[in-house]
Design a protein around this motif. Structure first.
Motif, short mmCIF file in Angstrom:
data_model
loop_
_atom_site.label_atom_id
_atom_site.label_comp_id
_atom_site.label_asym_id
_atom_site.label_seq_id
_atom_site.Cartn_x
_atom_site.Cartn_y
_atom_site.Cartn_z
N GLY A 148 -3.86 7.48 -6.25
CA GLY A 148 -3.87 6.02 -6.54
C GLY A 148 -2.84 5.80 -7.28
N THR A 149 -2.14 4.47 -7.34
CA THR A 149 -1.03 4.28 -8.03
C THR A 149 -1.11 4.19 -9.38
N ARG A 150 -2.09 3.86 -9.99
CA ARG A 150 -2.39 3.54 -11.60
C ARG A 150 -2.51 5.15 -12.11
N LEU A 151 -3.50 6.02 -11.36
CA LEU A 151 -3.66 7.36 -12.10
C LEU A 151 -2.39 8.14 -11.91
N ALA A 152 -1.47 7.95 -10.56
CA ALA A 152 -0.32 8.49 -10.53
C ALA A 152 0.57 8.25 -11.68
N GLY A 191 7.89 10.28 -10.89
CA GLY A 191 7.15 9.12 -11.64
C GLY A 191 8.00 7.59 -11.32
N MET A 192 9.24 7.59 -11.40
CA MET A 192 9.89 6.39 -11.33
C MET A 192 9.44 5.40 -10.22
N PRO A 193 9.24 5.91 -8.91
CA PRO A 193 8.84 4.97 -7.89
C PRO A 193 7.55 4.05 -8.39
N VAL A 194 6.53 5.11 -8.91
CA VAL A 194 5.51 4.68 -9.47
C VAL A 194 5.65 3.39 -10.40
N HIS A 195 6.51 3.14 -10.98
CA HIS A 195 6.75 1.98 -11.76
C HIS A 195 7.15 0.61 -11.08
N THR A 196 7.78 1.02 -10.25
CA THR A 196 8.39 -0.30 -9.34
C THR A 196 7.40 -0.71 -8.67
N THR A 197 6.36 0.24 -7.94
CA THR A 197 5.17 0.01 -6.89
C THR A 197 4.15 -0.77 -7.70
N LEU A 198 4.04 -0.46 -9.10
CA LEU A 198 2.99 -1.18 -9.83
C LEU A 198 3.49 -2.51 -9.97
N LEU A 199 4.66 -2.55 -10.33
CA LEU A 199 4.98 -4.00 -10.96
C LEU A 199 5.07 -4.85 -9.45
N SER A 200 5.54 -4.48 -8.65
CA SER A 200 5.39 -4.88 -7.23
C SER A 200 3.93 -5.59 -6.86
N GLU A 201 3.03 -4.79 -6.88
CA GLU A 201 1.52 -5.12 -6.70
C GLU A 201 1.19 -6.03 -7.83
N ALA A 202 1.47 -5.91 -9.12
CA ALA A 202 0.94 -6.61 -10.32
C ALA A 202 1.22 -8.19 -10.20
N PHE A 203 2.64 -8.36 -10.17
CA PHE A 203 3.19 -9.66 -10.07
C PHE A 203 3.88 -10.06 -8.78
N GLU A 204 2.98 -10.46 -8.05
CA GLU A 204 3.23 -10.95 -6.66
C GLU A 204 4.29 -12.20 -6.44
N LYS A 205 3.95 -13.21 -7.52
CA LYS A 205 4.73 -14.47 -7.51
C LYS A 205 6.03 -14.30 -8.63
N GLU A 206 5.85 -13.32 -9.28
CA GLU A 206 6.80 -13.00 -10.38
C GLU A 206 7.63 -11.85 -10.20
N ARG A 207 7.57 -11.33 -8.97
CA ARG A 207 7.94 -10.16 -8.52
C ARG A 207 9.48 -9.67 -9.22
N GLY A 208 10.38 -10.43 -8.86
CA GLY A 208 11.83 -10.37 -9.41
C GLY A 208 11.85 -10.52 -11.01
N GLY A 229 0.64 -1.27 0.05
CA GLY A 229 -0.25 0.12 0.02
C GLY A 229 0.97 1.26 0.03
N GLN A 230 0.36 2.28 1.12
CA GLN A 230 0.96 3.55 0.66
C GLN A 230 2.47 3.30 1.17
N LYS A 231 2.73 2.58 2.27
CA LYS A 231 4.19 2.35 2.97
C LYS A 231 5.08 1.75 1.60
N ARG A 232 4.56 1.00 0.84
CA ARG A 232 5.53 0.55 -0.16
C ARG A 232 5.59 1.67 -1.39
N ALA A 233 4.75 2.56 -1.67
CA ALA A 233 5.05 3.57 -2.46
C ALA A 233 6.14 4.60 -1.73
N GLU A 234 5.88 4.68 -0.48
CA GLU A 234 6.95 5.64 0.19
C GLU A 234 8.39 4.89 0.24
#
Length: 390
Positions: free
Chosen positions: A269-273, A313-330, A124-129
């Motif tokens: 919200g992460t996507r709109l951001a 904008g750069m932190p938004v990229h990795t935040t979204l990828l971490s949210e969308a690919f929990e099992k394939e995060r790496g 959530g928010q802590k991941r974005a920060e």
């Protein structure tokens, strides 16, 4: 460890690790003379490191998902440490290039493990920060590395620079071996690795959108980095020290905005951001296009706007990828890093060609429109144009 302490450990690891990329850039001419080689060959000490860094992203990503974060980080840091000592000890250029390649292979694990662990530990928010802090530390290295390297190299030559890297590598190895927790969940990549996982990441709406934006924005950023010193020297007759101050301003705005990114994601919200920050970066690129030749003050202002919109904008990229690919995060972050590093490599080459054909307006007009096109693609792909999208 407490997640905040892990974040601090990763931040220090990223900061000291990025010095391997840029610490000795100010003393490249002196190294060329000492190794009795050409400017072309000595520049390969940078290029071969970067190539190894890029390629290893798609190697480490799946390994991180399969084996674990720490199980990849520690061996990579051992290789990085040994390669750093090798760079310190060699006395001719080709062994140096060999150890620089090994150094890049070892270092390559740091950014991808760091982003993956942050995605594991925070939500959530802590991941974005936390991702904002991660990007800020990535930005500090290029800002202060050349300054520190110039001082160390001035005192002890290139060997002192590589000795500093080797000693810091020992510290990083001990710290991460002792303190870095294993955050891989048992179900991560449970089915094993298949090459189709790369295609899976690229086919997903979030993956395709973020990775395309990462490529276009890094393409533009590295076009910008090459353009700035040429423009400031030829058009505005600034000294090397004055040009350094402009770069420092851009780096400072980039770092500050990285920390602000978490608040923007919380509000929008992460996507709109993603849409808003990347769209702002496209506008800032076009603003830079229009003002770069007008006056020095307007160029500096436009450069600061560009650095700010990129950093936010750069932190938004990795935040979204971490949210969308929990099992394939790496794997997802590895593919993202690999393709955006491709943008870094393409930017200077294509950018200078565009400048030769049509000057500032063509180079940054194409770059700005490329980012804008990626924004529209993202908006249509995953519905980011809907206000309040989460």
């Amino acid at each position: 460890m407490n997640p905040k302490n892990v974040l601090f450990l990763l931040g220090v690891t990223i900061l000291l690790g990025t010095f391997a990329q840029n610490l000795f850039m100010p003393i490249l001419p002196a190294m060329q003379e000492e190794f009795h080689t050409t400017a072309y060959i000595i520049n390969w000490t940078i290029s071969i490191f970067t190539v190894a860094l890029a390629v290893m992203q798609i190697v480490y990503g799946p390994l991180i998902d399969l084996w674990g974060r720490k199980k990849v980080m520690v061996p990579a840091l051992i290789l990085y440490m040994l390669a750093s000592f090798g760079c310190y000890m060699v006395e001719s250029i080709y062994p140096l290039l060999f150890f620089r390649a090994l150094q890049g292979i070892g270092f390559a694990a740091i950014p991808i493990v760091a982003a993956t662990v942050i995605g594991d530990l925070f939500s959530g928010q802590k991941r974005a920060e936390a991702m904002g802090t991660y990007q800020m530390m990535l930005g500090i290295g290029p800002a202060i590395g050349p300054l520190l390297g110039g001082w160390i190299g001035g005192v002890g030559g290139h060997s002192a620079v590589f000795l500093f890297l080797a000693i810091s590598a020992v510290f990083l190895l001990i710290a991460n071996t002792t303190l870095l927790p294993e955050t891989k969940k048992e179900q991560s990549a449970a089915g094993g690795f298949h090459f189709r996982m790369f295609g899976y990441v690229l086919k997903q709406p979030i993956g395709a959108s973020v990775i395309l934006l990462g490529f276009t924005q890094m393409f533009t950023y590295y076009s910008f980095l090459l353009y700035i010193p040429v423009q400031l020297t030829n058009h505005y007759q600034l000294s090397a020290e004055q040009i350094g101050l402009v770069f420092l301003l851009v780096s400072a705005t980039f770092m500050i905005s990285s920390k602000v990114s978490g608040k923007v994601q919380k509000r929008l919200g992460t996507r709109l951001a993603l849409l808003v920050t990347a769209g702002s970066n496209a506008l800032a690129t076009l603003l830079f296009m229009a003002l770069a030749d007008v006056s020095l003050i307007l160029l500096v202002i436009a450069s600061a706007c560009f650095g700010f919109t990129l950093g936010i904008g750069m932190p938004v990229h990795t935040t979204l990828l971490s949210e969308a690919f929990e099992k394939e995060r790496g794997t997802a972050i590895g593919v993202y890093n690999f393709i955006r590093y491709g943008g870094m490599a393409a930017g200077p080459v294509v950018g200078i060609a565009l400048f030769g054909w049509g000057g500032t307006w063509l180079e940054f007009g194409v770059a700005g429109l490329a980012i804008a096109g990626a924004v529209l693609f993202a908006g249509r792909k995953v519905g980011l144009l809907a206000v309040g999208s989460r």
